[in-house]
Design a protein around this motif. Sequence first.
Motif, mmCIF file in Angstrom:
data_model
loop_
_atom_site.group_PDB
_atom_site.id
_atom_site.type_symbol
_atom_site.label_atom_id
_atom_site.label_comp_id
_atom_site.label_asym_id
_atom_site.label_seq_id
_atom_site.Cartn_x
_atom_site.Cartn_y
_atom_site.Cartn_z
ATOM 1 N N ALA A 173 18.104 -1.722 -18.349
ATOM 2 C CA ALA A 173 19.056 -2.476 -19.160
ATOM 3 C C ALA A 173 19.331 -1.834 -20.521
ATOM 4 O O ALA A 173 20.490 -1.763 -20.948
ATOM 5 C CB ALA A 173 18.571 -3.917 -19.324
ATOM 6 N N HIS A 180 27.326 1.595 -22.706
ATOM 7 C CA HIS A 180 28.451 0.769 -23.158
ATOM 8 C C HIS A 180 28.740 1.017 -24.640
ATOM 9 O O HIS A 180 29.906 1.164 -25.038
ATOM 10 C CB HIS A 180 28.132 -0.706 -22.918
ATOM 11 N N GLN A 195 15.818 -7.538 -12.150
ATOM 12 C CA GLN A 195 16.532 -7.583 -13.425
ATOM 13 C C GLN A 195 18.022 -7.271 -13.280
ATOM 14 O O GLN A 195 18.719 -7.058 -14.270
ATOM 15 C CB GLN A 195 15.893 -6.598 -14.408
ATOM 16 N N ASP A 197 20.467 -9.056 -12.792
ATOM 17 C CA ASP A 197 21.348 -10.018 -13.452
ATOM 18 C C ASP A 197 21.295 -9.924 -14.974
ATOM 19 O O ASP A 197 21.923 -10.743 -15.661
ATOM 20 C CB ASP A 197 20.984 -11.444 -13.025
ATOM 21 N N PRO A 199 22.275 -9.199 -18.623
ATOM 22 C CA PRO A 199 23.649 -9.103 -19.129
ATOM 23 C C PRO A 199 24.092 -7.671 -19.419
ATOM 24 O O PRO A 199 25.286 -7.366 -19.338
ATOM 25 C CB PRO A 199 23.623 -9.957 -20.403
ATOM 26 N N GLN A 200 23.149 -6.795 -19.741
ATOM 27 C CA GLN A 200 23.527 -5.398 -20.017
ATOM 28 C C GLN A 200 24.126 -4.729 -18.784
ATOM 29 O O GLN A 200 24.975 -3.848 -18.892
ATOM 30 C CB GLN A 200 22.312 -4.606 -20.504
ATOM 31 N N PHE A 201 23.658 -5.121 -17.593
ATOM 32 C CA PHE A 201 24.178 -4.522 -16.364
ATOM 33 C C PHE A 201 25.554 -5.077 -15.993
ATOM 34 O O PHE A 201 26.301 -4.444 -15.243
ATOM 35 C CB PHE A 201 23.213 -4.763 -15.201
ATOM 36 N N ALA A 202 25.889 -6.243 -16.489
ATOM 37 C CA ALA A 202 27.152 -6.877 -16.116
ATOM 38 C C ALA A 202 28.358 -6.037 -16.543
ATOM 39 O O ALA A 202 29.442 -6.159 -15.960
ATOM 40 C CB ALA A 202 27.237 -8.277 -16.728
ATOM 41 N N ARG A 203 28.178 -5.189 -17.560
ATOM 42 C CA ARG A 203 29.287 -4.381 -18.067
ATOM 43 C C ARG A 203 29.398 -3.026 -17.375
ATOM 44 O O ARG A 203 30.265 -2.221 -17.715
ATOM 45 C CB ARG A 203 29.125 -4.192 -19.579
ATOM 46 N N LEU A 207 27.643 -1.574 -10.255
ATOM 47 C CA LEU A 207 26.282 -2.097 -10.284
ATOM 48 C C LEU A 207 25.756 -2.168 -8.859
ATOM 49 O O LEU A 207 26.315 -2.893 -8.023
ATOM 50 C CB LEU A 207 26.243 -3.485 -10.932
ATOM 51 N N ARG A 209 22.961 -3.556 -7.028
ATOM 52 C CA ARG A 209 21.892 -4.533 -7.239
ATOM 53 C C ARG A 209 20.627 -4.198 -6.466
ATOM 54 O O ARG A 209 19.523 -4.586 -6.854
ATOM 55 C CB ARG A 209 22.385 -5.927 -6.860
#
Length: 229
Positions: A173, A180, A195, A197, A199-203, A207, A209
């Motif tokens: 993360a 980013h 991990q 989910d 938030p750092q990976f959401a961008r 991804l 998973r």
Amino acid sequence: MSRLSGISVIFDLDGTLVDSEPNYYEAGRQTLAAHGVPDFTWADHERYVGISTQETVTRWKSLYGLRASVAELLADKNRRYLALARTATRVYPEMRAFVELLATEGVPMAVASGSSAAAIDAILAGTGLDAYLRTTVSADEVDRGKPAPDVFLEAARRLGAEPAHCVVLEDAAPGAAAAHAAGMRCIAIPYLTAQADAPQFARAGLLLRGGQEEFTARAAHDWLARSRR
């Protein structure tokens, strides 16, 4: 012309290109045991995945009340880690295939890692990846480690690439956050899939998973080609 013309790729090292975390854990366990902390577990180690070695030992000193200086702890852990890294580091097979595929298309590549320069060189030489990955940046060479963008921006500078034209591969993360912050796209392959989910990976642009179990060289290559268009 290559389908990937104009793209540069920057790899994180530990947990992304190679499965070095077992070596980091063992080096950390030995170091802490030598300084009076005998019960360091893998679960304890997971808290430090994606964090630079210097930041890790700085936290240890505070958490465990260690008498040794950060510099002494850092030197001790690095010495133990290098002994393991030279002979016992496994490259993820699909990552090796991806590096080789990018090399055939002339894609500029670099490694940007929180590890020391000595550790990066030892792993790349010991695995043969140094034949393809000649541009490297250690967190020791910049002012701030991940999640600050410094290592990625320096890697882009050394490649002569604009950050917006770079794609980062990351497993942690803090590294995804650093990509980013650098203005780079990211392929995220979480080392700890629990991990995914974060938030750092959401961008991340892509991804995976399932982590390394889901990553394939051809699919990553095709995503790069599509995203370039």
